[in-house]
Design an enzyme around this catalytic site. Structure first.
Site, PDB file in Angstrom:
ATOM      1  N   SER A  54      -7.453   2.426  -8.393  1.00 47.93           N
ATOM      2  CA  SER A  54      -8.773   2.385  -9.032  1.00 47.93           C
ATOM      3  C   SER A  54      -9.623   1.204  -8.567  1.00 47.93           C
ATOM      4  O   SER A  54     -10.850   1.297  -8.539  1.00 47.93           O
ATOM      5  CB  SER A  54      -8.621   2.369 -10.554  1.00 47.93           C
ATOM      6  OG  SER A  54      -7.861   1.261 -10.959  1.00 47.93           O
ATOM      7  N   CYS A  84      -4.872   9.703 -13.547  1.00 48.25           N
ATOM      8  CA  CYS A  84      -4.287   8.395 -13.236  1.00 48.25           C
ATOM      9  C   CYS A  84      -5.386   7.373 -12.891  1.00 48.25           C
ATOM     10  O   CYS A  84      -6.086   6.934 -13.797  1.00 48.25           O
ATOM     11  CB  CYS A  84      -3.235   8.533 -12.145  1.00 48.25           C
ATOM     12  SG  CYS A  84      -2.073   7.165 -12.170  1.00 48.25           S
ATOM     13  N   ARG A 113      -4.470  -0.414 -17.522  1.00 45.76           N
ATOM     14  CA  ARG A 113      -4.075  -0.124 -16.134  1.00 45.76           C
ATOM     15  C   ARG A 113      -2.625  -0.559 -15.890  1.00 45.76           C
ATOM     16  O   ARG A 113      -2.181  -1.571 -16.421  1.00 45.76           O
ATOM     17  CB  ARG A 113      -5.035  -0.898 -15.232  1.00 45.76           C
ATOM     18  CG  ARG A 113      -4.896  -0.586 -13.800  1.00 45.76           C
ATOM     19  CD  ARG A 113      -6.046  -1.185 -12.984  1.00 45.76           C
ATOM     20  NE  ARG A 113      -5.605  -1.238 -11.621  1.00 45.76           N
ATOM     21  CZ  ARG A 113      -5.327  -2.347 -10.968  1.00 45.76           C
ATOM     22  NH1 ARG A 113      -5.510  -3.530 -11.528  1.00 45.76           N
ATOM     23  NH2 ARG A 113      -4.875  -2.289  -9.741  1.00 45.76           N
ATOM     24  N   ILE A 142       2.849   7.680 -11.863  1.00 40.56           N
ATOM     25  CA  ILE A 142       2.992   6.748 -10.730  1.00 40.56           C
ATOM     26  C   ILE A 142       2.148   5.510 -11.028  1.00 40.56           C
ATOM     27  O   ILE A 142       0.921   5.571 -11.000  1.00 40.56           O
ATOM     28  CB  ILE A 142       2.524   7.409  -9.414  1.00 40.56           C
ATOM     29  CG1 ILE A 142       3.273   8.725  -9.163  1.00 40.56           C
ATOM     30  CG2 ILE A 142       2.705   6.439  -8.246  1.00 40.56           C
ATOM     31  CD1 ILE A 142       2.681   9.572  -8.037  1.00 40.56           C
ATOM     32  N   HIS A 178      -0.050  13.200 -12.951  1.00 35.19           N
ATOM     33  CA  HIS A 178      -0.595  13.895 -11.768  1.00 35.19           C
ATOM     34  C   HIS A 178      -0.181  15.366 -11.733  1.00 35.19           C
ATOM     35  O   HIS A 178       0.763  15.711 -11.007  1.00 35.19           O
ATOM     36  CB  HIS A 178      -0.033  13.251 -10.498  1.00 35.19           C
ATOM     37  CG  HIS A 178      -0.521  11.875 -10.212  1.00 35.19           C
ATOM     38  ND1 HIS A 178      -1.565  11.628  -9.359  1.00 35.19           N
ATOM     39  CD2 HIS A 178      -0.090  10.671 -10.638  1.00 35.19           C
ATOM     40  CE1 HIS A 178      -1.759  10.322  -9.270  1.00 35.19           C
ATOM     41  NE2 HIS A 178      -0.880   9.721 -10.039  1.00 35.19           N
ATOM     42  N   GLU A 180      -1.451  17.664 -10.088  1.00 34.97           N
ATOM     43  CA  GLU A 180      -1.685  18.206  -8.741  1.00 34.97           C
ATOM     44  C   GLU A 180      -0.450  18.094  -7.853  1.00 34.97           C
ATOM     45  O   GLU A 180      -0.414  18.679  -6.771  1.00 34.97           O
ATOM     46  CB  GLU A 180      -2.899  17.521  -8.091  1.00 34.97           C
ATOM     47  CG  GLU A 180      -2.695  16.095  -7.613  1.00 34.97           C
ATOM     48  CD  GLU A 180      -2.691  15.053  -8.727  1.00 34.97           C
ATOM     49  OE1 GLU A 180      -2.748  15.423  -9.924  1.00 34.97           O
ATOM     50  OE2 GLU A 180      -2.615  13.862  -8.392  1.00 34.97           O
TER      51      GLU A 180
END
Ligand SMILES: NC(=O)CC[C@H](N)C(=O)O
EC number: 4.3.3.6
Length: 215
Positions: A54, A84, A113, A142, A178, A180
Site C-alpha cells: 500500500s 489487502c 496495516r 499475506i 485475497h 483472487e
C-alpha cells in the site's frame, strides 16, 4: 459502454496482483481491464484495488495523478473492492502506515496495516462471509491488515480470530484476504453484482447515474 449484464470493471494496475483479479473478474462475468491513468476511469462500472504494497501504491497514485481522480470516483459512488493493500486504500483511517501514506477513503473504518503479519507472515483460513452462500471461502492472508473498528454505516461481513476481515459500506467492499488467489470466484461475483446494480440504476430511465445499493 457497459451492458448491465456484463459490467466493466477496472483493476487499478499501479502495482500488485492485477492479473489474478482480471482473471477472477472475467470468470465472474465482468468485462475486466487494467487501469493506470485518470482517463481510464471513464466508463467503469466498478474498480478493484488489488493487494500489493500500500505504501508503494499510494506513492504511485500520487505520481500518476490518480489520487484525486480515484477519491472523486469513490465519493461519486463508483463500486470499489479493495483486497489487502486495497483494503488499506479504502480505509478512512490507517494505523501503522508510513507518515506520508495516502488512502482514498470510502469506508468509515480504522485499518491496522500488517496486523496479522508479525505473528504469521502468510496463512490460509476458512472464513464465513455474510452474503456469500455455499460455505466458507478460503482466505489467503499475506501480511494482511485487519479492521480495528468500523463506524455505524459500515457492515462487518466476516471476522477471523476475533478480528474483522471483510467490510462493506454502500458501494465499497474490502477484504483483508485475497480471493483472487484461490480459484473460488464467489467474492468477485458478489462485487460484480454490486457493479451490475449500480450500472443498471445508471441506465434506467430517470436513473441518476449514482446509486448506493443497500448492503
Ligand atoms: N498482501 C498485501 O496486500 C499486503 C499488504 C501490505 N502489508 C501493505 O501494507 O500494503
Amino acid at each position: 459502454m457497459s451492458t448491465a449484464d456484463s459490467p466493466v470493471i477496472g483493476v487499478l494496475a499501479l502495482q500488485g496482483d492485477v492479473r489474478e483479479h482480471l482473471i477472477a473478474l472475467a470468470a465472474a462475468d465482468a468485462v475486466a481491464r487494467p487501469v493506470r491513468r485518470p482517463e481510464e476511469l471513464d466508463g467503469l462500472d466498478g474498480l478493484v484495488i488489488p493487494g500489493g504494497e500500500s505504501t508503494t501504491m499510494s506513492k504511485l497514485a500520487v505520481a500518476f495523478g490518480m489520487l484525486e481522480p480515484l477519491r472523486e470516483r469513490v465519493r461519486a459512488g463508483l463500486p470499489v473492492y479493495g483486497t489487502c493493500a486495497g483494503m488499506i486504500m479504502v480505509a478512512d483511517k490507517l494505523l501503522g502506515g508510513r507518515e506520508d501514506q495516502e488512502t482514498l477513503g470510502g469506508i468509515d473504518m480504522i485499518v491496522r496495516r500488517n496486523a496479522f503479519g508479525r505473528q504469521n507472515e502468510s496463512f490460509e483460513a476458512s472464513v464465513e462471509v455474510s452474503g456469500i452462500e455455499g460455505g466458507p471461502v478460503e482466505g489467503v492472508f499475506i501480511r494482511a491488515p485487519w479492521v480495528e473498528s468500523v463506524g455505524a454505516s459500515a457492515e462487518v461481513l466476516a471476522t477471523y480470530d476475533g478480528h474483522t476481515v471483510a467490510v462493506r459500506q454502500g458501494n465499497v467492499l474490502a477484504t483483508s484476504f485475497h480471493p483472487e488467489l484461490t480459484g473460488d470466484h464467489r467474492v468477485h461475483a458478489l462485487f460484480v453484482e454490486m457493479a451490475r446494480r449500480h450500472a443498471r440504476a445508471g441506465l434506467a430511465p430517470g436513473g441518476r447515474g449514482v446509486c448506493v445499493t443497500a448492503a
